[in-house]
Design a protein around this motif. Sequence first.
Motif, PDB file in Angstrom:
ATOM      1  N   THR A  96      36.672  23.653 -17.562  1.00 36.59           N
ATOM      2  CA  THR A  96      36.528  22.306 -18.131  1.00 36.59           C
ATOM      3  C   THR A  96      37.811  21.499 -17.967  1.00 36.59           C
ATOM      4  N   ILE A 103      38.404  15.248 -11.936  1.00 37.14           N
ATOM      5  CA  ILE A 103      37.365  14.210 -11.836  1.00 37.14           C
ATOM      6  C   ILE A 103      37.871  12.853 -12.334  1.00 37.14           C
ATOM      7  N   SER A 479      29.285  28.483 -11.894  1.00 31.63           N
ATOM      8  CA  SER A 479      29.284  28.718 -13.346  1.00 31.63           C
ATOM      9  C   SER A 479      27.869  28.570 -13.909  1.00 31.63           C
ATOM     10  N   GLN A 480      27.092  27.637 -13.374  1.00 25.90           N
ATOM     11  CA  GLN A 480      25.704  27.483 -13.833  1.00 25.90           C
ATOM     12  C   GLN A 480      24.850  28.660 -13.393  1.00 25.90           C
TER      13      GLN A 480
ATOM     14  N   HIS B  56      27.184  15.241 -10.547  1.00 27.58           N
ATOM     15  CA  HIS B  56      27.702  16.603 -10.653  1.00 27.58           C
ATOM     16  C   HIS B  56      29.097  16.648 -10.096  1.00 27.58           C
ATOM     17  N   PHE B  57      29.878  17.552 -10.611  1.00 25.67           N
ATOM     18  CA  PHE B  57      31.281  17.679 -10.215  1.00 25.67           C
ATOM     19  C   PHE B  57      31.385  17.876  -8.714  1.00 25.67           C
ATOM     20  N   ARG B 265      27.661  22.503 -22.927  1.00 22.37           N
ATOM     21  CA  ARG B 265      27.518  23.379 -21.767  1.00 22.37           C
ATOM     22  C   ARG B 265      27.133  22.572 -20.530  1.00 22.37           C
ATOM     23  N   LEU B 268      30.302  19.709 -20.074  1.00 21.52           N
ATOM     24  CA  LEU B 268      31.701  20.063 -19.852  1.00 21.52           C
ATOM     25  C   LEU B 268      31.907  21.455 -19.276  1.00 21.52           C
ATOM     26  N   GLU B 269      30.849  22.244 -19.140  1.00 22.93           N
ATOM     27  CA  GLU B 269      30.981  23.520 -18.436  1.00 22.93           C
ATOM     28  C   GLU B 269      30.347  23.413 -17.061  1.00 22.93           C
ATOM     29  N   PHE B 270      29.128  22.864 -17.022  1.00 21.18           N
ATOM     30  CA  PHE B 270      28.459  22.745 -15.729  1.00 21.18           C
ATOM     31  C   PHE B 270      28.734  21.385 -15.064  1.00 21.18           C
ATOM     32  N   PHE B 271      29.224  20.451 -15.815  1.00 18.78           N
ATOM     33  CA  PHE B 271      29.497  19.101 -15.313  1.00 18.78           C
ATOM     34  C   PHE B 271      28.253  18.458 -14.714  1.00 18.78           C
ATOM     35  N   ASN B 272      27.117  18.641 -15.380  1.00 19.13           N
ATOM     36  CA  ASN B 272      25.915  17.856 -15.067  1.00 19.13           C
ATOM     37  C   ASN B 272      25.967  16.653 -15.996  1.00 19.13           C
ATOM     38  N   LEU B 273      26.786  15.678 -15.622  1.00 15.56           N
ATOM     39  CA  LEU B 273      27.168  14.628 -16.575  1.00 15.56           C
ATOM     40  C   LEU B 273      25.999  13.703 -16.912  1.00 15.56           C
TER      41      LEU B 273
END
Lengths: 541, 305
Positions: A96, A103, A479-480, B56-57, B265, B268-273
């Motif tokens: 994170t 980003i 990670s997903q 996505h990131f 999750r 901020l973990e998967f960055f599926n904003l």
Amino acid sequence: MNKKRRWLTVFVVVLVMFGMSVGYAKDKKKEPAKKGEASAAKGSVDFSGASITIATLAGGTDGAVSGGLYYYRDAWEKETGGKVNIAEVPFGQMATKIKIDLITGAGKYDAFVACGTLYGDYLAGNYIIPLETYYNDKTGKFPKWNIDDMAPAQAALYKWGGKLYGVLYDADGWIVYGVKTAFENPESKKKFKAKYGYTLEWPPVTTDQYVDMCEFFNGWDWDNDGEVEYGNIMPLKVGGQAPFWFIPWLAPYVVMPGPKVDAFHNTAFFNPETMEPTINTPGAVKALEDYVRLYKASPPGSLGWDLTEGWDLFVKGNAALSINPGDIATIAQTPEKSKISGKLLTAPMPGRYEIWDRQTSSWKKFDKVVHVGNTVGCSWHGVISRLSKNPEAAYHFLSYIAVKERSQFLTYYGWTGVNFGKIYDFPPEVSNKNGTGSLQGYVDAGWNKQDALMFLGAVWQSYYESDAMEEFLRIPGTSQLYDAMDVQINEALLGKKTAQEALDATTKVWKDIINTLGLDTQKLFYQQSVNYGMAPNIRYK
Amino acid sequence: MHVKVLSLYIITAKEKSMKTEDRIKIFLLLPIIVWVLVITIFPLLFTLRLSFYEWHFGFPSKFSGIKNYVKAVGDERTLNSLKVTIIYVLVTIIAEVTLGFFIALLFNKGIREGRFLRSFLTLPLFTAPVAVAYIGMILFHSEYGPVNYILQKLSFKPVNWLGSPLYAMISIILLDIWQWTPFTFIVIHAGLQSLPLEPYESAKIDGANSWQLMRFLTIPMLIPVLITAITFKLVYSLKVFDLPYALTAGGPGISTEVFAMYIHRQGLEFFNLGYASSLSLIFLLIVMASCTILLKPMKHVYEIK
């Protein structure tokens, strides 16, 4: 306020202050377990005025991963005039923090000493720089280290698409651990033979043997200490590193050896030609079914444990077997934490006589046990952010630590969390005389000699003498993917789903993730990450 | 004439003074207005916009319309996290309000060392939720924890507190009750202290017993205070994150994954904003609806008051 209340208040205040001072005193007494000094003299480069910030795992000044950076920081600063800020981040927040920095374009961090699983994410956004310019520099400006000192499978994790991005540091891989008190107990041997029909001996060569042994040792006092022990230990808390226990277990069921990485050979998670997930094949299902048996031979609380809790229980002698990275071997040598120093047994991950063949959709049988090596874990190492204003200084610091003498020191001394994978980590005695390491170096660092020999031999075999090597999943969105698999594996372990249902559910989510991020893009990333079309990253026997 | 000029002068001066006053008011309010715009309004509008995109990131964002909202409605994990949150909210609120009420009654009767005990009882409120979680990890450790040790000493079987879905949820709820019952206690106790005595005296003269006093006087008069306590706790509980995150990380499996954790999750973990933004807005609507539903029946109570 009456007298009684006044005294009660004073008592509580004094109690609190005492507690705080004891805690503080304890912290002050604890000195870092440093051995040897990092000497320094003013060198030929001048980074005066340059300040670099490195994000890394929150292990503390003498803890895993960050400890090595702290150890050499002062010497580097004296030598170069530069300044290093080490930003420690807990494991769960590392990705994170790094991604937010990238980003948003904040560029707060010059480099990340982070988990190798993030490579796909870094490269999707072109966030890190290749290092050839610095690595190949012939002016003598940068400390020299050699990526080819790393085992081929490990070296591959520092590269992408043929370019070098990472600076040599850590090398993770899972092996099998056991305790002698379980295996050398005559009563154990007798009972085991009576139950299973073959001799109990180290190592467990096949996955079936490993499962038998875990089940056998579970639930009775095999070391006569008055307490009931477990057969196996696996820390399986979601959101942490639990997938790293299933992945090396999965490998011998599904990774088919072959001369090249192609649609059916040398991969575990996807077909590199179609990006179809291969995580729910009958081979993977069998792996998960056996994994559920391993969980049942473990402490029931392990679904709530992170890795350090699992490690602690194992080095206290509460389980007969475990699969783990090299950290267990180093922790086992620490008298304050371990009861198994001198009693450690180690071996490469068990193999199998049969592997699921995706090409023929059947089990392929072999005349001998097929062993599949792995590079599971994080293999923590530094990469340079494209947003860094001082990339040369950042590279210089990381490569300062990467030179052979310093890197070797970090590996000998376990408190650093830097694990074994360089040719000079392995003494000739364990490596068919190929390794250039020193057994005495480990003994001087406090290792039990027999523990060191056996352990290093196991790691050597895993990296250099396996029949195949499991891939390291590091595409964008890893990670997903791991999270989806982790959750479904938990469902199977809890008995809420069968192994097939759990892995089918994983496959469904994986397909959705791949399609959302772009099938063609992900296919390209995956092919690059596994070196599709090339020989696998092992040295054949 | 002079009076007219003077009046005109006074009126003009007054108008000028009022305009100056208005300007001063606006000037003094400006910082907070900017603050609200920057901290609340802008992020809300940005999140709303983002919820209609896929981002996505490492990949460029692209407009996706209501796709994220449609996905949220069909996402099993979204529905699971909502279910977990609702269970958590209902159990903790009922337990904390009930316990808080009885403890407040006890204190209201007057007990020895009441002031000291009241201060002592409120200590859990000042503990950071993450610290509470770490205390819980020690207390409920299946192998080394004191709770299982005591259970075994009392000849009970040890409980797999954090490794089983049911008991992991119970662990989180117990810790929340420990931490937040003092809050409901403080609010209800203050309410009890402020109740008028005359109705009680009249009722006693009429022969009312303790139970009748409680049922027909105390509880009805206390309802606004109870609603206040419930509303505060509801808003907090709906967006609970730190305690379950630190204690169980949503596990085992997703059995304790609350809604706020799932948003975290995804975002901020998967960055599926984009998807996380849509989940956040859905959540905002749920919280607003809950508060509206809770407070609406009480509107007439406040008006009578």
